[in-house]
Design an enzyme around this catalytic site. Structure first.
Site, mmCIF file in Angstrom:
data_model
loop_
_atom_site.group_PDB
_atom_site.id
_atom_site.type_symbol
_atom_site.label_atom_id
_atom_site.label_comp_id
_atom_site.label_asym_id
_atom_site.label_seq_id
_atom_site.Cartn_x
_atom_site.Cartn_y
_atom_site.Cartn_z
ATOM 1 C CB SER A 196 134.000 -57.152 1.216
ATOM 2 O OG SER A 196 132.678 -57.087 1.170
ATOM 3 C CG ASP A 268 132.348 -65.142 0.225
ATOM 4 O OD1 ASP A 268 131.497 -64.939 1.042
ATOM 5 O OD2 ASP A 268 133.813 -64.427 0.297
ATOM 6 C CG HIS A 330 132.426 -61.889 3.653
ATOM 7 N ND1 HIS A 330 132.401 -62.291 1.657
ATOM 8 C CD2 HIS A 330 132.400 -60.967 4.006
ATOM 9 C CE1 HIS A 330 132.523 -61.008 1.661
ATOM 10 N NE2 HIS A 330 132.876 -60.296 2.896
#
Length: 343
Positions: A196, A268, A330
């Site tokens: 991320s 995601d 995610h």
């Protein structure tokens, strides 16, 4: 005001027609093992927030929390006793860039891993999405490469403002440390990784190392889009993306020692935003929603530059209403990437 839900649905509809074609390259057991190993290496960077990662110690000798099996159980991580934490980077208030440097003497690899979004500053930077001109931290090396004709100038290059903040706050210590380690272990490979926000920072750190003359493998998970089209093209040239893909196709096996690879999970949406930015590198795609995700659940997609939204969005539109954030997707990258928990 247009709601967030409506905006996401607009993106789904607008980009649904794009079709993806990719070369058929198998995800071998070796590649799968590497993908799992480095997401775990990325995940333990979260322990920095709790002051539970310590330099000058092996993973299984106090360098990492004992409740994390990746750090202490050699059945899960056979090189835990031979992996030393060399440097811990803890961002100060208003800064980005928490992470660590480790050397795995079993796998002969130097790891630079960055933490995902944790602090208020992290989240603030995530949403500073307006484009700004890119200038590398190692500007002298950059200019020298251009003058010597080894690299073209990145004209018109812009990127996500929030992530560029990283180059403003990152000290030179990490690169000096990396250079010192690599002088001691010149045959060791470099892997720069993160999930991320950590993936975005790993991308920028990888660029800095490449400009310094190294050949890192930049391996990111759930990377948001951070480059304008000019910078995306320049980054792919810098990491020789096209040449690596051609070499992989020629050898019928993914060449996984250097270059820029990003791992994307079905459903995601973080790797698909912000709009109007672009991804660089070669894409590896996880088809399966739930964990565990084995080699057969992963596919190589390569230079996937036209695909703006993944198949999981179109398949999961009904689920968007009840969970439009897709938080699980995610986090589900071979493991559940969530805080300083057991791996």
């Amino acid at each position: 005001m247009i709601s967030t839900n409506f905006f996401i649905l607009y993106l789904l509809i607008a980009f649904a027609p794009f079709v993806h074609c990719s070369p058929k390259l198998a995800i071998t057991p070796y590649i799968h093992e590497r993908l799992v190993y480095f997401i775990k290496a990325s995940a333990i960077s979260s322990c920095i927030s709790d002051n539970l990662l310590f330099p000058n110690k092996a993973l299984n000798d106090g360098g990492c929390p004992p409740h994390i099996k990746f750090c202490t159980d050699e059945k899960i991580n056979p090189t835990a006793s031979r992996t030393m934490i060399e440097l811990v980077l803890s961002a100060e208030k208003g800064e980005l860039g928490s992470g660590y440097v480790a050397v795995d003497h079993g796998k002969n690899v130097v790891i630079l891993a960055f933490r995902g979004s944790t602090t208020k500053q992290d989240w603030f930077s995530d949403f500073e999405i307006y484009p700004v001109e890119y200038t590398p931290l190692c500007v002298n090396e950059y200019r020298k490469l251009i003058e010597e004709g080894k690299l073209r100038e990145c004209k018109g290059c812009k990127m996500h403002r929030g992530f560029l903040r990283f180059t403003e706050t990152l000290g030179m210590d990490v690169f000096k440390k990396m250079e010192s380690i690599l002088e001691s272990y010149p045959d060791y490979r470099i892997v720069v990784t993160g999930h991320s926000l950590g993936a975005a920072l790993a991308s920028l750190a990888g660029i800095e190392l490449r400009l310094r003359g190294f050949d890192p493998l930049v391996l990111t998970y759930a990377t948001p889009k951070i480059f304008n089209s000019e910078m995306r093209q320049w980054v792919d040239e810098l990491f020789e993306t096209e040449a690596i893909e051609k070499d992989s196709i020629s050898k019928k096996e993914i060449q996984f020692r250097k270059g820029y690879f990003r791992v994307v999970h079905n459903g995601d949406y973080i790797p698909m935003v912000p709009p109007f930015y672009h991804p660089a590198g070669l894409e590896i795609y996880i088809n399966k929603i739930g964990i565990p995700q084995n080699a057969e659940d992963v596919e190589y997609r390569g230079r996937n530059n036209k695909m703006a939204l993944n198949d999981g969005f179109r398949d999961g539109m009904s689920g968007l209403v009840e969970d439009w954030l897709h938080v699980y997707e995610h986090r589900a990258y071979f493991i559940d990437v969530f805080g300083c928990s057991g791996l």
